[in-house]
Scaffold this motif. Structure first.
Motif, PDB file in Angstrom:
ATOM      1  N   UNK A   9       0.812  -1.214   0.000  1.00  0.00           N
ATOM      2  CA  UNK A   9       0.000   0.000   0.000  1.00  0.00           C
ATOM      3  C   UNK A   9       0.849   1.269   0.000  1.00  0.00           C
ATOM      4  N   UNK A  10       2.104   1.155   0.387  1.00  0.00           N
ATOM      5  CA  UNK A  10       2.977   2.328   0.397  1.00  0.00           C
ATOM      6  C   UNK A  10       3.472   2.648  -1.011  1.00  0.00           C
ATOM      7  N   UNK A  11       3.672   3.922  -1.279  1.00  0.00           N
ATOM      8  CA  UNK A  11       4.261   4.337  -2.543  1.00  0.00           C
ATOM      9  C   UNK A  11       5.764   4.066  -2.504  1.00  0.00           C
ATOM     10  N   UNK A  12       6.441   4.068  -3.672  1.00  0.00           N
ATOM     11  CA  UNK A  12       7.905   3.879  -3.687  1.00  0.00           C
ATOM     12  C   UNK A  12       8.641   4.887  -2.809  1.00  0.00           C
ATOM     13  N   UNK A  13       8.161   6.129  -2.798  1.00  0.00           N
ATOM     14  CA  UNK A  13       8.791   7.162  -1.966  1.00  0.00           C
ATOM     15  C   UNK A  13       8.637   6.812  -0.489  1.00  0.00           C
ATOM     16  N   UNK A  14       7.426   6.373  -0.118  1.00  0.00           N
ATOM     17  CA  UNK A  14       7.186   5.993   1.280  1.00  0.00           C
ATOM     18  C   UNK A  14       8.031   4.790   1.681  1.00  0.00           C
ATOM     19  N   UNK A  15       8.161   3.829   0.771  1.00  0.00           N
ATOM     20  CA  UNK A  15       8.985   2.655   1.054  1.00  0.00           C
ATOM     21  C   UNK A  15      10.446   3.034   1.260  1.00  0.00           C
ATOM     22  N   UNK A  16      10.943   3.971   0.443  1.00  0.00           N
ATOM     23  CA  UNK A  16      12.334   4.423   0.602  1.00  0.00           C
ATOM     24  C   UNK A  16      12.528   5.107   1.946  1.00  0.00           C
ATOM     25  N   UNK A  17      11.519   5.879   2.365  1.00  0.00           N
ATOM     26  CA  UNK A  17      11.601   6.550   3.666  1.00  0.00           C
ATOM     27  C   UNK A  17      11.622   5.528   4.807  1.00  0.00           C
ATOM     28  N   UNK A  18      10.795   4.486   4.660  1.00  0.00           N
ATOM     29  CA  UNK A  18      10.781   3.423   5.674  1.00  0.00           C
ATOM     30  C   UNK A  18      12.145   2.731   5.735  1.00  0.00           C
ATOM     31  N   UNK A  19      12.721   2.421   4.578  1.00  0.00           N
ATOM     32  CA  UNK A  19      14.031   1.774   4.525  1.00  0.00           C
ATOM     33  C   UNK A  19      15.116   2.676   5.126  1.00  0.00           C
ATOM     34  N   UNK A  20      15.019   3.954   4.816  1.00  0.00           N
ATOM     35  CA  UNK A  20      15.985   4.923   5.347  1.00  0.00           C
ATOM     36  C   UNK A  20      15.905   4.975   6.866  1.00  0.00           C
ATOM     37  N   UNK A  21      14.685   4.992   7.415  1.00  0.00           N
ATOM     38  CA  UNK A  21      14.512   5.022   8.861  1.00  0.00           C
ATOM     39  C   UNK A  21      15.034   3.736   9.497  1.00  0.00           C
ATOM     40  N   UNK A  22      14.826   2.604   8.821  1.00  0.00           N
ATOM     41  CA  UNK A  22      15.335   1.329   9.334  1.00  0.00           C
ATOM     42  C   UNK A  22      16.858   1.325   9.360  1.00  0.00           C
ATOM     43  N   UNK A  23      17.478   1.905   8.318  1.00  0.00           N
ATOM     44  CA  UNK A  23      18.944   2.013   8.282  1.00  0.00           C
ATOM     45  C   UNK A  23      19.449   2.868   9.441  1.00  0.00           C
ATOM     46  N   UNK A  24      18.772   3.993   9.685  1.00  0.00           N
ATOM     47  CA  UNK A  24      19.142   4.870  10.803  1.00  0.00           C
ATOM     48  C   UNK A  24      19.014   4.128  12.133  1.00  0.00           C
ATOM     49  N   UNK A  25      17.899   3.408  12.275  1.00  0.00           N
ATOM     50  CA  UNK A  25      17.653   2.662  13.508  1.00  0.00           C
ATOM     51  C   UNK A  25      18.752   1.640  13.754  1.00  0.00           C
ATOM     52  N   UNK A  26      19.130   0.904  12.706  1.00  0.00           N
ATOM     53  CA  UNK A  26      20.183  -0.104  12.838  1.00  0.00           C
ATOM     54  C   UNK A  26      21.530   0.533  13.165  1.00  0.00           C
ATOM     55  N   UNK A  27      21.816   1.682  12.554  1.00  0.00           N
ATOM     56  CA  UNK A  27      23.085   2.368  12.815  1.00  0.00           C
ATOM     57  C   UNK A  27      23.172   2.835  14.259  1.00  0.00           C
TER      58      UNK A  27
END
Length: 198
Positions: A9-27
């Motif tokens: 249901x998420x747009x590609x832009x929203x998915x990229x934002x989710x992935x970016x936040x996950x990367x930040x969280x892991x870092x």
């Protein structure tokens, strides 16, 4: 009616934002883990045998967290510290735990102080302490400061039980750390110059 899952249901832009936040969280999580777990070896746990230069350089990667990243320590740097009087001379071509203790502190101090101020710092600290006493105190303070920073990272995460740190929170913390580092560095240098003159 069928329902799409969240990713569909998420747009590609929203998915990229989710992935970016996950990367930040892991870092942030990895950084916090390093702060909680990585410590220099205690004095009485250091090898009781002398080491050659290449063994010292390899050993120091475990001693100083910064050497796993952009910081470096080379044989030329070690020889320069000896020439400038920051580090005792080798025993022939071998180095003992006293050298390891000195180098562990030097690797940290030189990230915030000039070589001359690092020399002054060591002289001030060793004026009234033996090298093992100074090193144990160094390790104790480093342990406390790493724990405080890990705790600060935890407290800056969003909400109770959440793992992620929002970008706005991260930016504020980065600014706070930069300003705090400047204030502490400036104060350290002024106190050091005052007390190293005595």
């Amino acid at each position: 009616m069928s329902h799409k899952n969240k990713e569909e249901s998420n747009s590609p832009v929203e998915n990229r934002e989710v992935e970016k936040q996950e990367d930040h969280t892991n870092a942030v999580r990895d950084l916090q883990k390093d702060l909680l777990e990585k410590r220099p070896i205690q004095w009485d746990q250091m090898p009781d045998i002398d080491l050659y230069m290449d063994q010292v350089l390899e050993y120091m990667v475990r001693q100083h967290i910064g050497l796993e990243g952009k910081e470096s320590l080379t044989s030329a740097m070690v020889n320069n510290y000896i020439k400038r009087g920051l580090l005792p001379r080798a025993h022939g071509k071998k180095y003992d735990r006293e050298h390891i203790a000195y180098l562990t502190a030097i690797c940290l101090f030189k990230q915030i102080l000039s070589v001359d101020d690092t020399d002054a710092m060591l002289k001030v600290q060793l004026k009234n302490h033996k090298i093992d006493e100074f090193y144990n105190q160094y390790c104790h303070i480093l342990h406390e400061e790493f724990n405080k920073m890990a705790d600060k990272l935890a407290k800056n995460r969003s909400g109770q039980g959440e793992e992620d740190m929002k970008e706005e929170e991260a930016c504020k913390l980065i600014l706070e750390l930069a300003i705090s580092s400047y204030v502490q560095k400036s104060t350290c240098e002024k106190l050091l110059r005052r007390f190293s003159q005595e």
